[in-house]
Design a protein around this motif. Structure first.
Motif, PDB file in Angstrom:
ATOM      1  N   LEU A  29       0.686  -1.247  -0.069  1.00  0.00           N
ATOM      2  CA  LEU A  29       0.047  -0.022   0.031  1.00  0.00           C
ATOM      3  C   LEU A  29       0.913   1.362   0.286  1.00  0.00           C
ATOM      4  O   LEU A  29       0.590   2.217  -0.690  1.00  0.00           O
ATOM      5  N   ARG A  30       1.861   1.180   0.878  1.00  0.00           N
ATOM      6  CA  ARG A  30       2.724   2.304   0.910  1.00  0.00           C
ATOM      7  C   ARG A  30       3.386   2.571  -0.442  1.00  0.00           C
ATOM      8  O   ARG A  30       3.448   3.477  -1.002  1.00  0.00           O
ATOM      9  N   TYR A  31       3.809   1.462  -1.054  1.00  0.00           N
ATOM     10  CA  TYR A  31       4.666   1.544  -2.300  1.00  0.00           C
ATOM     11  C   TYR A  31       3.763   2.087  -3.430  1.00  0.00           C
ATOM     12  O   TYR A  31       4.036   2.766  -4.228  1.00  0.00           O
ATOM     13  N   CYS A  32       2.529   1.607  -3.397  1.00  0.00           N
ATOM     14  CA  CYS A  32       1.611   1.911  -4.399  1.00  0.00           C
ATOM     15  C   CYS A  32       1.377   3.669  -4.294  1.00  0.00           C
ATOM     16  O   CYS A  32       1.211   4.194  -5.361  1.00  0.00           O
ATOM     17  N   MET A  33       1.096   4.044  -3.311  1.00  0.00           N
ATOM     18  CA  MET A  33       0.838   5.389  -3.200  1.00  0.00           C
ATOM     19  C   MET A  33       2.094   6.387  -3.310  1.00  0.00           C
ATOM     20  O   MET A  33       1.987   7.408  -4.075  1.00  0.00           O
ATOM     21  N   GLN A  34       3.432   5.961  -2.826  1.00  0.00           N
ATOM     22  CA  GLN A  34       4.484   6.484  -3.355  1.00  0.00           C
ATOM     23  C   GLN A  34       4.621   6.548  -4.656  1.00  0.00           C
ATOM     24  O   GLN A  34       5.063   7.485  -5.352  1.00  0.00           O
ATOM     25  N   SER A  35       4.448   5.300  -5.437  1.00  0.00           N
ATOM     26  CA  SER A  35       4.745   5.324  -6.950  1.00  0.00           C
ATOM     27  C   SER A  35       3.701   6.174  -7.665  1.00  0.00           C
ATOM     28  O   SER A  35       4.101   6.618  -8.747  1.00  0.00           O
ATOM     29  N   TRP A  36       2.601   6.297  -6.979  1.00  0.00           N
ATOM     30  CA  TRP A  36       1.611   6.821  -7.788  1.00  0.00           C
ATOM     31  C   TRP A  36       1.951   8.453  -7.824  1.00  0.00           C
ATOM     32  O   TRP A  36       2.024   9.064  -8.871  1.00  0.00           O
ATOM     33  N   TRP A  37       2.622   8.867  -7.001  1.00  0.00           N
ATOM     34  CA  TRP A  37       2.935  10.487  -6.903  1.00  0.00           C
ATOM     35  C   TRP A  37       4.469  10.504  -7.645  1.00  0.00           C
ATOM     36  O   TRP A  37       4.470  11.327  -8.641  1.00  0.00           O
ATOM     37  N   GLU A  38       5.197   9.365  -7.657  1.00  0.00           N
ATOM     38  CA  GLU A  38       6.395   9.719  -8.621  1.00  0.00           C
ATOM     39  C   GLU A  38       5.910   9.665  -9.916  1.00  0.00           C
ATOM     40  O   GLU A  38       6.651  10.548 -10.839  1.00  0.00           O
ATOM     41  N   ARG A  39       4.861   8.754 -10.521  1.00  0.00           N
ATOM     42  CA  ARG A  39       4.775   8.707 -11.694  1.00  0.00           C
ATOM     43  C   ARG A  39       3.645   9.646 -12.430  1.00  0.00           C
ATOM     44  O   ARG A  39       3.586  10.010 -13.711  1.00  0.00           O
ATOM     45  N   ILE A  40       2.988   9.961 -11.432  1.00  0.00           N
ATOM     46  CA  ILE A  40       1.663  10.966 -11.921  1.00  0.00           C
ATOM     47  C   ILE A  40       1.810  12.237 -11.290  1.00  0.00           C
ATOM     48  O   ILE A  40       1.867  13.347 -11.953  1.00  0.00           O
ATOM     49  N   GLY A  41       1.842  12.255  -9.669  1.00  0.00           N
ATOM     50  CA  GLY A  41       1.997  13.661  -9.054  1.00  0.00           C
ATOM     51  C   GLY A  41       3.115  14.540  -9.391  1.00  0.00           C
ATOM     52  O   GLY A  41       2.730  15.431  -9.290  1.00  0.00           O
ATOM     53  N   MET A  42       4.177  13.724  -9.691  1.00  0.00           N
ATOM     54  CA  MET A  42       5.092  14.759  -9.898  1.00  0.00           C
ATOM     55  C   MET A  42       5.360  15.234 -11.325  1.00  0.00           C
ATOM     56  O   MET A  42       6.307  15.969 -11.727  1.00  0.00           O
ATOM     57  N   THR A  43       4.476  14.837 -12.224  1.00  0.00           N
ATOM     58  CA  THR A  43       4.445  15.275 -13.692  1.00  0.00           C
ATOM     59  C   THR A  43       3.336  16.056 -14.057  1.00  0.00           C
ATOM     60  O   THR A  43       2.503  16.603 -13.091  1.00  0.00           O
ATOM     61  N   ALA A  44       3.364  16.754 -15.242  1.00  0.00           N
ATOM     62  CA  ALA A  44       2.353  17.662 -15.561  1.00  0.00           C
ATOM     63  C   ALA A  44       0.966  16.751 -15.653  1.00  0.00           C
ATOM     64  O   ALA A  44      -0.032  17.484 -15.302  1.00  0.00           O
ATOM     65  N   PRO A  96       1.966  30.862   2.166  1.00  0.00           N
ATOM     66  CA  PRO A  96       3.261  30.917   2.654  1.00  0.00           C
ATOM     67  C   PRO A  96       4.130  29.744   3.067  1.00  0.00           C
ATOM     68  O   PRO A  96       3.621  28.753   3.319  1.00  0.00           O
ATOM     69  N   ALA A  97       5.291  30.092   3.428  1.00  0.00           N
ATOM     70  CA  ALA A  97       6.196  28.735   3.620  1.00  0.00           C
ATOM     71  C   ALA A  97       5.664  28.009   4.729  1.00  0.00           C
ATOM     72  O   ALA A  97       5.744  26.841   4.758  1.00  0.00           O
ATOM     73  N   SER A  98       5.107  28.571   5.896  1.00  0.00           N
ATOM     74  CA  SER A  98       4.694  27.908   6.918  1.00  0.00           C
ATOM     75  C   SER A  98       3.545  26.975   6.698  1.00  0.00           C
ATOM     76  O   SER A  98       3.355  26.099   7.458  1.00  0.00           O
ATOM     77  N   GLN A  99       2.901  27.279   5.593  1.00  0.00           N
ATOM     78  CA  GLN A  99       1.874  26.373   5.108  1.00  0.00           C
ATOM     79  C   GLN A  99       2.002  25.428   4.001  1.00  0.00           C
ATOM     80  O   GLN A  99       1.036  24.615   3.642  1.00  0.00           O
ATOM     81  N   ARG A 100       3.166  25.297   3.520  1.00  0.00           N
ATOM     82  CA  ARG A 100       3.421  24.237   2.531  1.00  0.00           C
ATOM     83  C   ARG A 100       3.393  22.905   2.903  1.00  0.00           C
ATOM     84  O   ARG A 100       3.798  22.705   4.002  1.00  0.00           O
ATOM     85  N   ILE A 101       2.893  21.972   1.744  1.00  0.00           N
ATOM     86  CA  ILE A 101       2.950  20.704   2.082  1.00  0.00           C
ATOM     87  C   ILE A 101       3.847  20.092   1.326  1.00  0.00           C
ATOM     88  O   ILE A 101       4.188  20.245   0.126  1.00  0.00           O
ATOM     89  N   GLU A 102       4.845  19.242   2.020  1.00  0.00           N
ATOM     90  CA  GLU A 102       5.589  18.469   1.239  1.00  0.00           C
ATOM     91  C   GLU A 102       5.287  17.092   0.822  1.00  0.00           C
ATOM     92  O   GLU A 102       4.731  16.285   1.754  1.00  0.00           O
ATOM     93  N   PRO A 103       4.890  16.804  -0.444  1.00  0.00           N
ATOM     94  CA  PRO A 103       4.177  15.754  -0.722  1.00  0.00           C
ATOM     95  C   PRO A 103       4.572  14.433  -0.329  1.00  0.00           C
ATOM     96  O   PRO A 103       3.781  13.480   0.142  1.00  0.00           O
ATOM     97  N   VAL A 104       5.932  14.048  -0.259  1.00  0.00           N
ATOM     98  CA  VAL A 104       6.210  12.560   0.105  1.00  0.00           C
ATOM     99  C   VAL A 104       5.935  12.667   1.500  1.00  0.00           C
ATOM    100  O   VAL A 104       5.533  11.655   2.179  1.00  0.00           O
ATOM    101  N   ALA A 105       6.363  13.668   2.371  1.00  0.00           N
ATOM    102  CA  ALA A 105       6.035  13.657   3.897  1.00  0.00           C
ATOM    103  C   ALA A 105       4.662  13.493   4.016  1.00  0.00           C
ATOM    104  O   ALA A 105       4.103  12.739   5.038  1.00  0.00           O
ATOM    105  N   PHE A 106       3.711  14.072   3.439  1.00  0.00           N
ATOM    106  CA  PHE A 106       2.183  14.096   3.222  1.00  0.00           C
ATOM    107  C   PHE A 106       1.676  12.549   3.236  1.00  0.00           C
ATOM    108  O   PHE A 106       0.977  12.118   3.919  1.00  0.00           O
ATOM    109  N   ILE A 107       2.380  11.839   2.334  1.00  0.00           N
ATOM    110  CA  ILE A 107       1.872  10.788   1.720  1.00  0.00           C
ATOM    111  C   ILE A 107       2.265   9.675   3.162  1.00  0.00           C
ATOM    112  O   ILE A 107       1.497   8.815   3.312  1.00  0.00           O
ATOM    113  N   ASP A 108       3.705   9.930   3.665  1.00  0.00           N
ATOM    114  CA  ASP A 108       3.766   9.015   4.328  1.00  0.00           C
ATOM    115  C   ASP A 108       3.040   9.175   5.613  1.00  0.00           C
ATOM    116  O   ASP A 108       2.873   8.105   6.174  1.00  0.00           O
ATOM    117  N   SER A 109       2.757  10.587   6.073  1.00  0.00           N
ATOM    118  CA  SER A 109       1.681  10.529   7.078  1.00  0.00           C
ATOM    119  C   SER A 109       0.380  10.096   6.850  1.00  0.00           C
ATOM    120  O   SER A 109       0.005   9.360   7.803  1.00  0.00           O
TER     121      SER A 109
END
Length: 224
Positions: A96-111, A189-202
């Motif tokens: 499950l973790r691999y699926c969500m992370q790979s989805w972000w790498e292959r789709i979420g990080m692209t146009a 603002p910088a204080s409210q930015r979301i780091e995608p990989v950390a968000f997915i891990d959470s």
């Protein structure tokens, strides 16, 4: 001399073969930037360096062009994801973790990550586009996630659950991440930015472990 004569023909052939890919790249950029309704085929053709007539040789309408973009960037990946699921040897939690992370790498990080926002924004105006996206992306995506959850239940790694609703629990944070990326993220603002990989891990941690420090039977679902 024959080599010199053949060179222009070879260049023309390479150019012709490259056109569909260039058109799809240009269309993806414009669809994500402007939306489906506001994108004109003339703009796509110009961005790809061809005439509108040439575009229609490959894609007979803007709708067919959009469908080709979705198949090329998202829908076409479900075959490889299902093969990876079949071959995966780790636990279902790891899968499950691999699926969500790979989805972000292959789709979420692209146009292609902007297509979800486009469909959700314009589904009411273009129901045929929404129906196509449902068939080609949402349906196969649900099927894949159901397979992962069912694998976990069959192996005794996940508790019994209502699969249809559990799937939405997996999809919801990913949709939020996409919508945030293509709407609020550039303005925050910088204080409210979301780091995608950390968000997915959470999110994976919350889905697998919940919020309670210790198990509490009073919070079990009726199917537990």
């Amino acid at each position: 001399m024959p080599l010199i004569e053949e060179a222009p023909r070879q260049r023309r052939e390479r150019r012709k073969e490259a056109r569909p890919g260039e058109l799809l790249d240009a269309a993806l950029t414009l669809f994500v930037e402007k939306g489906f309704a506001a994108t004109r085929v003339e703009e796509v053709a110009a961005a790809a360096g061809v005439s509108k007539g040439t575009l229609f040789l490959y894609f007979p309408s803007k709708e067919e062009l959009f469908k080709a973009v979705v198949r090329e960037t998202i829908a076409g990946r479900f075959g490889e994801w299902n093969e990876e699921l079949d071959a995966f040897e780790g636990s279902s939690a790891e899968l499950l973790r691999y699926c969500m992370q790979s989805w972000w790498e292959r789709i979420g990080m692209t146009a292609a990550s902007g297509i979800t926002k486009l469909v959700m924004s314009e589904a009411g105006m273009f129901p045929e586009i929404a129906a196509f996206y449902q068939q080609e992306v949402i349906g196969p995506g649900h099927d894949l996630l159901r397979r992962i959850l069912q694998r976990g239940m069959d192996r005794g790694e996940f508790r019994p659950m209502e699969l249809e609703y559990a799937v939405y629990s997996l999809i919801a944070p990913m949709i939020f991440l996409l919508m945030w990326k293509h709407s609020m993220a550039p303005c925050c603002p910088a204080s409210q930015r979301i780091e995608p990989v950390a968000f997915i891990d959470s999110q994976v941690g919350l889905l697998l472990n919940g919020l309670l420090a210790t198990p509490d039977n009073t919070h079990k679902s009726p199917t537990s």
